[in-house]
Design a protein around this motif. Structure first.
Motif, PDB file in Angstrom:
ATOM      1  N   THR A 198      46.714  22.568  43.805  1.00 22.27           N
ATOM      2  CA  THR A 198      46.919  23.559  42.757  1.00 22.27           C
ATOM      3  C   THR A 198      47.909  22.976  41.777  1.00 22.27           C
ATOM      4  OG1 THR A 198      47.540  25.861  42.302  1.00 22.27           O
ATOM      5  CG2 THR A 198      48.804  24.719  43.990  1.00 22.27           C
ATOM      6  N   SER A 315      40.576  36.850  39.391  1.00 16.80           N
ATOM      7  CA  SER A 315      41.141  37.129  38.073  1.00 16.80           C
ATOM      8  C   SER A 315      41.192  38.643  37.960  1.00 16.80           C
ATOM      9  CB  SER A 315      40.300  36.509  36.951  1.00 16.80           C
ATOM     10  OG  SER A 315      39.005  37.040  36.943  1.00 16.80           O
ATOM     11  N   GLN A 340      47.919  33.608  45.908  1.00 13.71           N
ATOM     12  CA  GLN A 340      47.816  32.269  45.329  1.00 13.71           C
ATOM     13  C   GLN A 340      47.731  31.277  46.485  1.00 13.71           C
ATOM     14  OE1 GLN A 340      52.537  31.644  44.269  1.00 13.71           O
ATOM     15  NE2 GLN A 340      51.210  32.485  42.713  1.00 13.71           N
ATOM     16  N   MET A 442      49.817  29.935  32.769  1.00 10.80           N
ATOM     17  CA  MET A 442      48.531  29.641  33.401  1.00 10.80           C
ATOM     18  C   MET A 442      47.405  30.388  32.693  1.00 10.80           C
ATOM     19  SD  MET A 442      47.648  29.920  37.425  1.00 10.80           S
ATOM     20  CE  MET A 442      47.765  31.706  37.497  1.00 10.80           C
ATOM     21  N   ILE A 444      43.526  31.815  33.320  1.00  6.27           N
ATOM     22  CA  ILE A 444      42.544  32.104  34.379  1.00  6.27           C
ATOM     23  C   ILE A 444      41.193  32.332  33.709  1.00  6.27           C
ATOM     24  CG2 ILE A 444      41.902  33.568  36.318  1.00  6.27           C
ATOM     25  CD1 ILE A 444      44.777  34.253  36.739  1.00  6.27           C
ATOM     26  N   ASN A 449      41.939  28.755  38.082  1.00 10.14           N
ATOM     27  CA  ASN A 449      43.288  28.612  37.538  1.00 10.14           C
ATOM     28  C   ASN A 449      43.370  27.316  36.747  1.00 10.14           C
ATOM     29  OD1 ASN A 449      43.852  30.895  38.913  1.00 10.14           O
ATOM     30  ND2 ASN A 449      45.299  29.992  40.343  1.00 10.14           N
TER      31      ASN A 449
END
Length: 552
Positions: A198, A315, A340, A442, A444, A449
């Motif tokens: 990530t 999302s 997450q 960030m 989405i 992501n």
């Protein structure tokens, strides 16, 4: 106090196979493949023994680059049975991203399929590892990837330099059970067995280290919130390389003896056909998936009466989409999950008995065994109900850390064990949370992501770009789209297509900016910080978009 399962992944599967031996474990209707839990455990054991014979050891990092093929789920348990760490690779990755992941993760063994969508995986890997084609299988020596020794192909025609998955099955047949038992005796449930990449505000992806205990208990509690039993059948169209697939899907199922019915690559028609044919009681998806299913021209012809629950997440869930899923897909007990990767991933979830209002307007309350608090961004002090701040979480589900990045780990997990999510939220007096924004920049897009810094770092390598700022703008279909504001070097001329062409084949398609704006300067604060929110506001106005992405 929540119930906790004290198994390793291998021991969990042994336990479930003994409890529900004849229950369907893994079903691929299009392949005519149907494993009972007894048979699924046996093939996972066989592959685990084959991996040992291949030379894979406890603690080795094994990457998998594939869509939702049966071998993916088998490897999830087979690697864990020998204490190897399964590193999941995004199916959309291109050469630069693949090289970074294999290098940073110290991957010793890579499993891959031939291709996915527009990407030829074999050609991409040969670009990253030019020595592969001439190598003897299992004895690869790569200058750029010194840890990578073995590449295993999942498919029929084995490319040069690779072994084939079938060979591992053969090796496993010849190996003694005592070899596997000796390794299993050394395993601990708090050891890392899964690594998922990530990004973050620092730009480059980070390997999130998750343990047996993390993913088993998160999956168990997620399943409990959906009231899963051995009679449920879950359709899984979300990718396994995400926590959504391999934890909220696979682990939520296996901890309850539930049947997994994966869809190999998302297609709304295939999802509807699978639910009807297999009488699925649950289905997962990001909002765009549910929209595609609901809006399919043949939607009304399918019998979805078997459905009951599932998860809509990834999302922000549009209220109308959630209501249509409840009414038109019979998903009367559908839930939403917030989390997450760093939290295995679930932190909060709505419950099946929650009102439709709670399920569409919040992301639920803390999962059993998880603590959640909202803190002031400036002071870190805990805030009372109704006040906006950063959502922080603590408990069994928090990752071990980022692989080889202790400083980055310390930035997100404080000394008291609280994970700082970077997301803004409000909690009501009953503990139900609403996500209201992001501290991190960030984006989405359709459940993916996207971290602007990662795209910026790549675009900075373009010889004609002086500066670039990447940010999200609203989009009705995907939630957000990627936009880049570019300052071109003096004496250079660039077009939007020049920039997009520079990205194609090097970064995932979903990260390539949809909108590109050439500028001379950026809006700045008095202290010289670029104000991305102003760039976003300007773009919304210039593109004629509303806050929901609708033209205005």
């Amino acid at each position: 106090m929540s119930q906790q399962l004290d198994f390793t992944l291998g021991a969990l599967l042994e336990h479930v196979a003994a409890t529900y031996p004849d229950n369907d474990a893994l079903v691929y209707p299009e392949r005519g493949l149907r494993y009972s839990y007894r048979a699924f455990n046996e093939i996972c054991r066989q592959v685990a023994k084959g991996l040992l014979r291949l030379g894979v050891k406890k603690g080795d990092h094994v990457s998998i680059w594939a869509y939702n093929v049966p071998e993916w789920v088998i490897l999830q348990f087979a690697t864990a049975k020998i204490g190897a760490v399964l590193v999941t690779v995004n199916t959309s990755y291109k050469s630069a991203e693949l090289h970074y992941l294999l290098d940073q993760s110290d991957t010793s063994t890579l499993f891959l399929v031939g291709s996915f969508k527009d990407t030829d995986y074999v050609a991409t890997l040969n670009e990253v590892v030019p020595e592969l084609a001439a190598a003897e299988p299992g004895r690869l020596a790569s200058a750029r990837l010194p840890h990578l020794r073995r590449v295993v192909f999942i498919g029929d025609e084995t490319p040069p330099g690779m072994s084939n998955f079938r060979e591992i099955l053969s090796l496993g047949e010849a190996a003694a059970d005592t070899e596997l038992a000796a390794v299993e005796a050394t395993l601990d449930r708090h050891e890392v067995i899964n690594m998922q990449y990530t990004s973050g505000t620092t730009g480059f992806p980070k390997g999130v280290m998750l343990t047996h205990f993390n993913v088993i208990n998160n999956g168990f509690n997620i399943g409990e919130c959906m009231k899963f039993t051995e009679r449920d059948r879950l359709c899984i169209p979300v990718p396994f390389f995400h926590c959504f697939g391999c934890v909220l899907g696979v682990m939520a199922s296996v901890t309850h003896g539930t049947t997994m019915v994966p869809v190999e690559t998302f297609d709304p028609l295939r999802v509807l056909q699978t639910i009807e044919k297999e009488r699925c009681t649950a289905v997962h998806g990001v909002p765009t998936m549910f929209i595609a299913e609901l809006e399919h021209p043949d939607f009304a012809s399918f019998d979805l009466s078997s459905l009951r629950t599932g998860i809509m997440a990834g999302s922000v869930c549009p209220i109308e989409v959630m209501k249509r899923a409840v009414k038109d897909m019979n998903l009367t007990e559908i839930t939403s999950v917030y989390g997450q990767t760093e939290s295995s991933p679930g932190i909060t979830q709505t419950r099946t008995e929650d009102s439709i209002e709670l399920r569409v307007s919040t992301v639920g309350r803390a999962l059993p065994g998880a603590e959640v608090k909202i803190v002031d961004i400036e002071t870190g002090a805990e805030l009372p109900p109704g006040k906006q701040g950063e959502l922080c979480a603590r408990g069994y589900m928090v990752m071990r850390g980022y692989y080889k990045m202790p400083e980055e780990t310390a930035k997100v997990i404080d000394t008291d064990g609280w994970l700082h999510t970077g997301d803004l939220a409000i909690m009501d007096e009953n503990g139900y949370c609403k996500i209201t924004g992001r501290i991190k920049q960030m984006i989405i897009r359709g459940g993916e992501n996207i971290y602007p810094r990662e795209i910026e770092e790549y675009l900075y390598t373009h010889p004609g770009i002086s500066d670039v700022q990447v940010y999200g703008v609203p989009d009705r279909k995907y939630g957000e789209q990627v936009m880049a504001a570019v300052i071109v070097k003096k004496g250079t001329t660039l077009t939007e297509d020049d920039i997009r062409n520079y990205c194609r084949g090097r970064i995932a398609n979903y990260k390539i900016p949809k909108y590109i704006k050439f500028v001379d300067t950026y809006p700045m604060t008095a202290s010289g910080k670029i104000q991305k929110f102003k760039l976003r506001e300007m773009a919304i106005k210039e593109l004629g978009l509303g806050d929901d992405g609708e033209p205005v």
